[in-house]
Write a protein that holds these residues in place. Structure first.
Motif, PDB file in Angstrom:
ATOM      1  N   VAL A  13      51.672  70.126  47.573  1.00 35.51           N
ATOM      2  CA  VAL A  13      52.169  69.123  48.524  1.00 35.51           C
ATOM      3  C   VAL A  13      51.104  68.800  49.558  1.00 35.51           C
ATOM      4  N   LYS A  14      50.398  69.806  50.040  1.00 35.25           N
ATOM      5  CA  LYS A  14      49.333  69.591  51.019  1.00 35.25           C
ATOM      6  C   LYS A  14      48.241  68.696  50.448  1.00 35.25           C
TER       7      LYS A  14
ATOM      8  N   ALA B 232      50.827  71.261  57.844  1.00 38.25           N
ATOM      9  CA  ALA B 232      52.120  71.723  58.341  1.00 38.25           C
ATOM     10  C   ALA B 232      53.209  71.570  57.284  1.00 38.25           C
ATOM     11  N   THR B 233      53.211  70.455  56.559  1.00 35.67           N
ATOM     12  CA  THR B 233      54.214  70.239  55.515  1.00 35.67           C
ATOM     13  C   THR B 233      54.060  71.251  54.386  1.00 35.67           C
TER      14      THR B 233
ATOM     15  N   ILE C  33      49.535  67.020  59.630  1.00 37.74           N
ATOM     16  CA  ILE C  33      50.782  66.807  58.892  1.00 37.74           C
ATOM     17  C   ILE C  33      50.727  67.396  57.484  1.00 37.74           C
ATOM     18  N   PRO C  34      49.686  67.153  56.662  1.00 36.29           N
ATOM     19  CA  PRO C  34      49.664  67.764  55.321  1.00 36.29           C
ATOM     20  C   PRO C  34      49.695  69.289  55.360  1.00 36.29           C
TER      21      PRO C  34
ATOM     22  N   VAL D   5      55.429  74.555  55.576  1.00 37.05           N
ATOM     23  CA  VAL D   5      56.899  74.560  55.602  1.00 37.05           C
ATOM     24  C   VAL D   5      57.464  74.723  54.187  1.00 37.05           C
ATOM     25  N   ILE D   6      56.901  73.993  53.218  1.00 34.86           N
ATOM     26  CA  ILE D   6      57.355  74.118  51.828  1.00 34.86           C
ATOM     27  C   ILE D   6      57.148  75.546  51.331  1.00 34.86           C
TER      28      ILE D   6
ATOM     29  N   ALA E  46      60.377  67.337  65.367  1.00 38.94           N
ATOM     30  CA  ALA E  46      59.400  66.382  64.829  1.00 38.94           C
ATOM     31  C   ALA E  46      59.705  64.967  65.310  1.00 38.94           C
TER      32      ALA E  46
ATOM     33  N   LEU F 128      49.553  64.996  50.022  1.00 40.21           N
ATOM     34  CA  LEU F 128      49.590  64.287  51.306  1.00 40.21           C
ATOM     35  C   LEU F 128      48.186  64.022  51.830  1.00 40.21           C
TER      36      LEU F 128
ATOM     37  N   ASN G 149      48.546  61.832  62.355  1.00 38.04           N
ATOM     38  CA  ASN G 149      48.598  63.042  63.186  1.00 38.04           C
ATOM     39  C   ASN G 149      48.789  62.721  64.660  1.00 38.04           C
TER      40      ASN G 149
ATOM     41  N   GLY H  35      53.256  74.674  47.855  1.00 38.54           N
ATOM     42  CA  GLY H  35      52.800  74.302  49.191  1.00 38.54           C
ATOM     43  C   GLY H  35      51.414  73.690  49.172  1.00 38.54           C
TER      44      GLY H  35
END
Length: 313
Positions: free
Chosen positions: A142-143, A172-173, A169-170, A176-177, A220, A146, A155, A139
């Motif tokens: 990925v953050k 939140a993504t 977005i980074p 989520v991951i 989304a 991004l 955003n 996570g």
């Protein structure tokens, strides 16, 4: 007198013959006490040397040690648990020495079940800890990726209201991951324990997960679509209020679609959506047909002039 004397001698013989059993039980208790004290000290000193309680305090999992005596604290609690567990392991031998098999057999059965089940618990805990670690690492990765790609500039397409950066977005993504990977490892840990109730819970979570993913995608898309349509209307007509109305209508529709996708009280959600949509339509018709006739005429003329000027250009 002979009968009384023989009875008394029988009692004395029984006591004397039972003394080895008592001595054996006391020896087992002494050995259990020595081992329990050693195990307790090893656990307390070892966890104290590793700074385990300070680490828990930094994470906010336990309170600071101010005002606590030396017998308090999470490390002391672990030591006491180990102390009593050692005594519990020696109890069957103590009762066997006293020829109390009716008491020792249930304890042996309980200890056998615990010992047979404990490897599954240990493996499940290892899987869970490893899964949480991997989920956090991926996570965060990925953050950061991004973030390095400057995805945060988008955003504005997923936020609404006065705070335009409430959803990053980074971040939140990455969250989520982390949640998805952690959820998969949690289900695997539950399956490792191999209890029917936990297995059913894991199967239900995995079965419901596609609905959650699709619902998140719908929400989304609703946020992004609402913001894009709002900007398009505002740019083409110059009417900020109409753009905001359309944006929130799209978001509301996406929220109801999300709830419907999650199978969340579908009948209630559908009825509520129809009622809200009908109320908005009636209010809009009344406002523009009666109270805002002149305003509607001005806006339509403004929109028509905008189209004519675009055609000329």
């Amino acid at each position: 007198m002979n009968k009384v004397l023989s009875s008394l001698m029988g009692v004395v013989d029984s006591i004397i013959s039972f003394l080895p059993n008592i001595i054996g039980a006391l020896i087992f208790l002494l050995i259990a006490w020595i081992i329990a004290v050693i195990v307790k000290k090893v656990i307390v000193k070892g966890l104290g040397a590793l700074g385990f309680e300070e680490w828990l305090q930094k994470k906010g999992l336990v309170d600071a040690g101010k005002g606590k005596s030396e017998s308090e604290g999470i490390i002391q609690t672990f030591g006491k648990l180990a102390y009593f567990l050692v005594f519990l392991l020696f109890l069957p031998s103590v009762f066997d020495s006293l020829n109390m098999q009716s008491v020792s057999k249930p304890i042996k059965g309980m200890m056998s079940s615990i010992l047979n089940f404990s490897p599954k618990i240990i493996v499940a805990v290892i899987i869970l800890v490893l899964g949480i670690f991997i989920a956090k690492v991926l996570g965060t990765l990925v953050k950061n990726i991004l973030g390095s790609l400057n995805v945060s500039r988008f955003n504005k397409y997923v936020n609404f209201g006065e705070n335009k950066d409430s959803i990053d977005i980074p971040t939140a993504t990455g969250w989520v991951i982390t949640a998805l990977i952690g959820l998969f490892f949690t289900v695997q840990a539950l399956n490792t324990v191999n209890l029917s109730v936990l297995n059913k819970i894991g199967e239900a979570i995995i079965g419901y997960l596609p609905l959650v993913i699709s619902a998140v995608i719908i929400l989304a898309l609703g946020l992004i679509g609402g913001n894009l349509i709002s900007k398009l209307i505002n740019k083409s007509t110059g009417n900020a209020m109409l753009a905001e109305i359309v944006k929130y209508l799209v978001i509301i529709v996406s929220v109801f679609m999300t709830l419907d996708q999650l199978n969340f009280a579908q009948s209630i959600v559908n009825v509520a959506f129809l009622l809200i949509l009908g109320a908005v339509a009636v209010a809009f018709a009344i406002a523009f047909g009666i109270g805002g006739k002149s305003f509607a005429e001005k806006q339509l003329n403004k929109f028509s002039d905008k189209i004519d000027s675009d055609k000329k250009q």
